[in-house]
Design a protein around this motif. Structure first.
Motif, short mmCIF file in Angstrom:
data_model
loop_
_atom_site.label_atom_id
_atom_site.label_comp_id
_atom_site.label_asym_id
_atom_site.label_seq_id
_atom_site.Cartn_x
_atom_site.Cartn_y
_atom_site.Cartn_z
N GLY A 17 0.79 -1.22 0.00
CA GLY A 17 0.00 0.00 0.00
C GLY A 17 0.82 1.27 0.00
N GLN A 18 2.14 1.13 -0.03
CA GLN A 18 3.02 2.30 -0.09
C GLN A 18 3.73 2.35 -1.45
OE1 GLN A 18 5.49 1.77 3.49
NE2 GLN A 18 4.23 3.32 4.51
N ILE A 36 -6.81 -0.42 -9.59
CA ILE A 36 -5.77 0.51 -10.02
C ILE A 36 -4.44 -0.22 -10.05
CG2 ILE A 36 -4.62 2.70 -9.50
CD1 ILE A 36 -7.11 3.41 -7.80
N VAL A 37 -3.79 -0.24 -11.19
CA VAL A 37 -2.48 -0.89 -11.36
C VAL A 37 -1.45 0.21 -11.55
CG1 VAL A 37 -1.15 -2.60 -12.62
CG2 VAL A 37 -3.65 -2.84 -12.46
N THR A 38 -0.47 0.25 -10.67
CA THR A 38 0.50 1.34 -10.66
C THR A 38 1.91 0.82 -10.88
OG1 THR A 38 -0.87 2.55 -9.08
CG2 THR A 38 1.41 3.30 -9.34
N ILE A 46 -1.17 -3.25 -7.08
CA ILE A 46 -2.58 -3.23 -7.43
C ILE A 46 -3.42 -2.95 -6.19
CG2 ILE A 46 -4.47 -4.55 -8.48
CD1 ILE A 46 -2.30 -6.29 -9.82
N THR A 47 -4.32 -1.97 -6.31
CA THR A 47 -5.27 -1.67 -5.25
C THR A 47 -6.67 -1.62 -5.85
OG1 THR A 47 -5.18 0.74 -5.54
CG2 THR A 47 -3.54 -0.23 -4.09
N THR A 48 -7.67 -1.70 -5.00
CA THR A 48 -9.03 -1.51 -5.48
C THR A 48 -9.23 -0.04 -5.82
OG1 THR A 48 -9.96 -1.02 -3.29
CG2 THR A 48 -9.80 -3.35 -3.93
#
Length: 275
Positions: free
Chosen positions: A33-34, A49-51, A61-63
């Motif tokens: 998450g960081q 969301i793919v960063t 990857i986050t929701t």
């Protein structure tokens, strides 16, 4: 409020409108998450969301709400995997641009590598986009001052552009996005403009706003909404233009604290959200 030019009876209708910064996802660091130098960003088929978490050598990857989901890491290469951008195809295949190894890494959503390509042509790749028309992969080559085009299977098709300040020339280029009609929008970084080409790589026009809130000094990320509006990350702001190049507005504010934003993506909400 009216329907068919007739007033709606009854009490007034209140419509809540969200404007400006909605929320911030993540913080500085290397834990789940960081992020450490987040570059490109894309939305997958699940609206996650793919960063490209460049400084941490991974994809994260986050929701859509910012809840951590997973991390994808690739360790099979000669040099450390350094993602600078990402594009996702219609079948949810991930195309990660790894500028340290000068290649495109193709993987599934779980991080299993399918193929890599581009090592023979790419000098300094920065941005990647997939055409919704023919599925071809467009890569901006900052060092080569051109856009290189591949099939999704990695076959090199062609390139267009050269070094310079003229029409169809580049001086370091960054993001790229393709409209549903095949128009290609390229962030021409050091020339401080967006250049637009048709599906046959022919130059059409440029736009650059050089005054007021729309001043575009160094454009980086670029996204397009319904072929009508173009969003650009430039300097410490996010700018909105009509696809014709007419400046619309700055969609962030100084209080948002943007510091050299790079990647940008749009959700399919109505109205869309800008990531």
């Amino acid at each position: 409020m009216t329907i068919g030019d007739q007033p709606i009876p009854g009490c007034p209708v209140i419509l809540p409108v969200i404007k400006g910064l909605v929320k911030t996802i993540g913080s500085q660091g290397s834990a789940e998450g960081q992020y450490n130098i987040a570059y490109g960003v894309a939305i997958n088929k699940d609206r996650d969301i793919v960063t490209a978490d460049r400084g941490n050598d991974r994809l994260q990857i986050t929701t859509g709400k910012g809840t951590f989901r997973k991390i994808l890491e690739f360790t099979r290469f000669k040099k450390t995997f350094k993602p600078c951008d990402i594009a996702i195809s219609s079948d949810n295949t991930y195309y990660s641009l790894d500028d340290n190894n000068k290649q495109v890494v193709v993987s599934d959503e779980n991080g299993h590598v399918i193929r890599c390509f581009g090592q023979n042509e790419l000098k300094d790749p920065y941005g990647i986009g997939i055409s919704p028309v023919d599925g071809n992969v467009y890569v901006t080559d900052y060092g080569g001052n051109c856009v290189r085009v591949y099939t999704q299977h990695g076959k090199y098709l062609r390139s267009f552009g050269s070094e310079g300040k003229g029409q169809g020339q580049f001086n370091g280029l960054w993001g790229v996005v393709i409209s549903t009609t095949g128009m290609v929008f390229v962030a021409d970084y050091n020339n401080k403009r967006i250049q637009v080409f048709n599906a046959h790589d022919q130059y059409l026009y440029s736009f650059d706003c050089q005054s007021g809130d729309g001043k575009m000094r160094y454009p980086r990320g670029i996204a397009i909404e319904n072929d009508k509006y173009v969003y650009v990350t430039a300097d410490n702001s996010i700018l909105k233009f009509e696809s014709s190049g007419k400046f619309v507005c700055r969609i962030d504010s100084d209080s948002d604290g943007l510091n050299c934003p790079t990647g940008i993506a749009l959700t399919d909400d109505v109205p869309c959200r800008v990531m």
